[in-house]
Design an enzyme around this catalytic site. Structure first.
Site, PDB file in Angstrom:
ATOM      1  N   ASP A  42       0.456  -0.859   0.324  1.00 49.56           N
ATOM      2  CA  ASP A  42      -0.019   0.402   0.211  1.00 49.56           C
ATOM      3  C   ASP A  42       0.810   1.370  -0.473  1.00 49.56           C
ATOM      4  OD1 ASP A  42      -2.469  -0.749  -0.611  1.00 49.56           O
ATOM      5  OD2 ASP A  42      -3.194  -0.347   1.629  1.00 49.56           O
ATOM      6  N   LYS A  75     -10.114   4.147  10.723  1.00 46.51           N
ATOM      7  CA  LYS A  75      -9.997   3.950   8.915  1.00 46.51           C
ATOM      8  C   LYS A  75     -10.234   1.850   8.905  1.00 46.51           C
ATOM      9  CE  LYS A  75      -8.495   5.061   4.230  1.00 46.51           C
ATOM     10  NZ  LYS A  75      -9.070   4.438   3.761  1.00 46.51           N
ATOM     11  N   ASP A 129      -9.899  -1.603   7.222  1.00 51.72           N
ATOM     12  CA  ASP A 129      -9.502  -1.887   5.756  1.00 51.72           C
ATOM     13  C   ASP A 129      -9.860  -2.725   5.893  1.00 51.72           C
ATOM     14  OD1 ASP A 129      -7.702  -2.136   4.808  1.00 51.72           O
ATOM     15  OD2 ASP A 129      -6.188  -2.884   5.605  1.00 51.72           O
ATOM     16  N   GLU A 137     -17.932  -0.526   6.173  1.00 54.14           N
ATOM     17  CA  GLU A 137     -17.278  -1.616   5.439  1.00 54.14           C
ATOM     18  C   GLU A 137     -17.721  -3.511   6.102  1.00 54.14           C
ATOM     19  OE1 GLU A 137     -14.616   1.544   4.117  1.00 54.14           O
ATOM     20  OE2 GLU A 137     -14.158  -0.395   3.927  1.00 54.14           O
ATOM     21  N   TYR A 146     -19.663  -2.478   9.341  1.00 50.58           N
ATOM     22  CA  TYR A 146     -19.946  -1.431  10.558  1.00 50.58           C
ATOM     23  C   TYR A 146     -20.358  -0.230   9.438  1.00 50.58           C
ATOM     24  CZ  TYR A 146     -16.968  -3.516  13.762  1.00 50.58           C
ATOM     25  OH  TYR A 146     -16.491  -4.526  14.515  1.00 50.58           O
ATOM     26  N   LYS A 203     -12.902  13.574  11.345  1.00 47.38           N
ATOM     27  CA  LYS A 203     -14.233  14.270  10.153  1.00 47.38           C
ATOM     28  C   LYS A 203     -14.868  15.839  10.950  1.00 47.38           C
ATOM     29  CE  LYS A 203     -16.156   9.788   8.489  1.00 47.38           C
ATOM     30  NZ  LYS A 203     -17.351   8.907   8.840  1.00 47.38           N
ATOM     31  N   CYS A 224      19.179 -28.327  -6.170  1.00 49.28           N
ATOM     32  CA  CYS A 224      17.936 -28.739  -5.544  1.00 49.28           C
ATOM     33  C   CYS A 224      17.460 -29.259  -4.158  1.00 49.28           C
ATOM     34  CB  CYS A 224      17.190 -29.566  -6.492  1.00 49.28           C
ATOM     35  SG  CYS A 224      15.542 -29.738  -5.955  1.00 49.28           S
ATOM     36  N   CYS A 247      15.602 -32.901  -5.587  1.00 48.19           N
ATOM     37  CA  CYS A 247      16.552 -33.633  -5.902  1.00 48.19           C
ATOM     38  C   CYS A 247      17.915 -33.983  -6.288  1.00 48.19           C
ATOM     39  CB  CYS A 247      15.722 -34.042  -7.543  1.00 48.19           C
ATOM     40  SG  CYS A 247      16.025 -32.657  -9.095  1.00 48.19           S
ATOM     41  N   CYS A 304      12.553 -34.307 -10.703  1.00 49.23           N
ATOM     42  CA  CYS A 304      11.938 -33.306  -9.400  1.00 49.23           C
ATOM     43  C   CYS A 304      10.694 -33.991  -8.408  1.00 49.23           C
ATOM     44  CB  CYS A 304      12.369 -32.080  -9.552  1.00 49.23           C
ATOM     45  SG  CYS A 304      12.649 -31.412  -7.809  1.00 49.23           S
TER      46      CYS A 304
END
Ligand code: IVH
Length: 670
Positions: free
Chosen positions: A30, A114, A116, A171, A221, A288, A406, A409, A430
């Site tokens: 983000d 806030k 998410d 949300e 909510y 707000k 690997c 293998c 493998c």
């Protein structure tokens, strides 16, 4: 310079946004997305002439998922301006004071977490829930009424309901403990883990089948209103929140009303400190202006209100100990280093293992077993080891070294220059790769062979019964019953599941082949475009890039795959064993074929016979009595004992509207 940077920003941000909205995948953390977005906004502010209509600043989301009906917002759903520092909050407060003038210096803010989650709008008519949808691009989202009805905290009927139409926004959140439980179960059953709770909520809400949603721990909510009800007496955000609660919504208990910017900053900090202990994710705080009168005076800028701002928390970081490292071999042979950590809670989830991505990242980190490391989890992404906390013990501890061969293998590993991956080239021998190829082939989105999960694949491969997908179709009951803990009954069930999988159709089998870069959407596009496997096998790079959505990487990968004789032989073998390589017309999302419905009570807009005909026309079976085999009970008014029985048996219950949305979904997807 600015021009080319601008073009790059627009196309990259659009790509991330599309991946996120349409496929629930977050490719970058983000904060990085936010930084690029801000850079774009600044560039547009300095060079307005550059602004393109497809710039992500001009819209808010991705395109709707096919199969869900569009949901038009009567009042557009806007977004919030972001702030990342206390200085930006102070600037926000100063701007407001300037705009409203000196006279009204005493006003209050509501500070809220806030949340998410997934933004949603619910529409009520005379207090009854009638429909709901996602935010989408802010104008049009997706209709997910059928799923919203299954969430217990979505009130179907409001208490003390105001008359007329109103819409409530909020949300949908996935509960964190439930998220971890679900992911553990998915992993056990061979399904992909969800990256984070928000993606899980998004993926869940966009299911076409509400049965998949019911029982998942989702909460709604309420935080704002779209269409305000007539006669609303609330004069402030805090009063509206209280009204929401009276109507029966969940309102976040951490919301506070404060006065003055110092108190706002203290509230933001207090929320940040509580963040780690919450059962759901928050990624910041929303500030707000409380009074609606002041909100009206402040108004809006293009796509966000001037009276609110979202403060985004920096990603959370914690320290823990690296207890071990292991190297996991994937389906395409990529060898991924994995950190085994002393379990630690960060950003709301407990982390004990996390990917170290690749050889370069391992070298950059310079890790030793026993080191203390810093782990970060930005809301959206898998936890990341950021750095070693170097102490005096570091130099003497055993260094984690990327292997030369690997771990499964022993083949010498090869560096894939194009993709910063290091791979085991032993594709067909493998054992790790063989297991993963088979698991992928049998998985739900591919051939969907019920019962053929990780454990059984492991047994089949170890016993030498299966080396390539086609071997699955050579199995018989006798061979299966020789395996540990496999009785005749289970063997017969598996044989039936294998039999059923033969007819999944071209798109699924193309995806099942495991061609690199060909996921669900691309496989479907290729199948639709070419129509037969022969045409796809013969396609040149140019033919492939002519398909919408197919770029050079996919085209190269497909031609490389098809040029390999071993892959062509495998396709022929699958065909010879009866696997269908032609398109099948059964809808993919909700397949009503095979689903059993029971109808009960009186429906508002149609008779029961009409409903029955609609369902049967879509391939469903309609039965007269409820049993364990019933998939859905559609209940109208005065539904009686059948509804009780459905509740007892935990069967999905729909109303007429729910049934119609399933029918619509099943006819739109194809
Ligand atoms: S109020 C004008 N309150 O954040 C927008 N939004 O960028 C009014 N969000 O997707 C929204 N928690 O759904 C509001 N406590 C909260 C919120 C919240 C999360 C979401 C919102 C939107 C995004 C805004």
């Amino acid at each position: 310079m600015a021009v080319s940077r601008y073009g790059w920003l627009v196309s990259e941000l659009n790509r991330y946004s599309k991946l996120y909205h349409e496929h629930n995948v977050s490719e970058i953390p983000d904060p990085e997305y936010d930084a690029l977005y801000r850079e774009l906004e600044e560039l547009e502010a300095r060079h307005p002439e550059l602004r393109q209509p497809d710039s992500p600043t001009q819209r808010v989301g991705g395109a709707p998922q096919p199969g869900l009906k569009p949901f038009v917002h009567e009042v557009p759903m806007l977004s919030l301006q972001n702030a990342f520092t206390s200085g930006e909050i102070e600037e926000f407060d100063r701007r407001i004071r300037r705009q409203i003038g000196g006279g009204s210096s005493h006003f209050r803010y509501q500070v809220e977490p806030k949340l998410d989650g997934l933004a949603m709008e619910l529409v009520y008519e005379n207090g009854t829930f009638v429909r709901g949808g996602t935010r989408g691009d802010g104008q049009t989202g997706e209709d997910v009424t059928h799923n919203l009805r299954t969430i217990p905290s979505v009130p179907l009927q409001l208490a003390n309901a105001p008359a007329g139409r109103l819409s409530v926004r909020g949300e949908v959140l996935f509960d964190l403990p439930g998220f971890e439980r679900m992911n553990d179960r998915r992993e056990r059953e061979g399904e992909r883990r969800f990256e984070n709770p928000r993606n899980a909520a998004a993926g869940t809400m966009r299911q076409l089948d509400p049965k998949m949603v019911k029982g998942r721990p989702l909460h709604f909510y309420a935080h704002s209103a779209g269409v305000m009800p007539e006669g609303l007496t609330a004069g402030a955000q805090s009063e509206l929140s209280a009204e929401f609660a009276r109507w029966g919504f969940k309102v976040n208990p951490l919301n506070v009303v404060v006065e003055g910017v110092a108190a706002v900053l203290a509230a933001i900090e207090s929320l940040r400190q509580q963040r780690g202990g919450l059962d759901y994710e928050i990624d910041g705080a929303v500030v707000k202006v409380d009074s609606f009168d002041l909100q009206d005076r402040l108004g809006f800028v293009t796509r966000s209100p001037r009276w609110a701002v979202a403060y985004k928390y920096p990603p959370e970081r914690v320290q823990t100990v690296l207890e071990d490292a292991l190297f996991s071999v994937g389906r395409t042979g990529a060898v991924t280093p994995v950190a085994c950590l002393r379990p630690v809670r960060v950003g709301g989830v407990t982390v004990s293992r996390t990917t170290l991505h690749n050889e370069d990242e391992l070298a950059r980190l310079d890790l030793c077993v026993g080191d203390t490391v810093e782990v970060e989890r930005a809301g959206d992404v898998i936890p990341k080891v950021v750095r070693v906390v170097v102490d005096e013990g570091h130099a003497s501890r055993p260094r984690v070294r990327y292997p030369a061969v690997c771990p499964e293998c022993g083949s010498p590993l090869v560096r894939d220059a194009e993709e910063s991956a290091t791979r085991c080239p032993n594709e067909l021998e493998c054992p790790a790769q063989v297991r993963r190829v088979i698991e992928h082939f049998a998985s739900r989105l591919c051939m969907d062979i019920e019962g053929l999960g990780e454990k059984l694949v492991d047994q089949l491969v170890s016993a030498g019964l299966v080396r390539r997908p086609s071997d699955i179709f050579r199995l018989d009951v006798e061979a299966l019953t020789r395996l540990d803990r496999m009785g005749t009954q289970s063997a017969q069930n598996l044989m039936r599941a294998i039999e059923k999988s033969r007819g999944r159709g071209l798109d699924r089998v193309v995806m099942a082949l495991g061609i690199r870069h060909v996921g669900e959407t691309t496989a479907r596009d290729l199948a639709r475009h070419f129509g037969t496997i022969d045409a796809l096998m013969a396609a040149s790079e140019a033919d492939l890039t002519a398909v919408e959505g197919v770029g050079v990487t996919v085209a190269k990968s497909v031609t490389r795959f098809m040029a390999d004789a071993r892959n062509r032989d495998e396709i022929q073998a699958l065909r010879a064993l009866g696997v269908v390589f032609a398109p099948v017309s059964a809808p993919r999302g909700v397949r009503l074929g095979g689903k059993t419905f029971v109808l009960t009570g009186t429906f508002p807009s149609m008779g029961r016979e009409e409903a029955k005909q609609l369902l049967e026309a879509a391939g469903a079976k309609v039965s007269g009595s409820v049993s364990k085999k019933t998939d859905y009970v559609v209940a109208g008014a005065e539904a009686g004992s059948k509804l009780d029985r459905a509740r007892e048996l935990n069967i999905a219950i729909l109303d007429e509207a729910g049934m119609l949305s399933i029918l619509a979904a099943s006819s739109e997807v194809g």
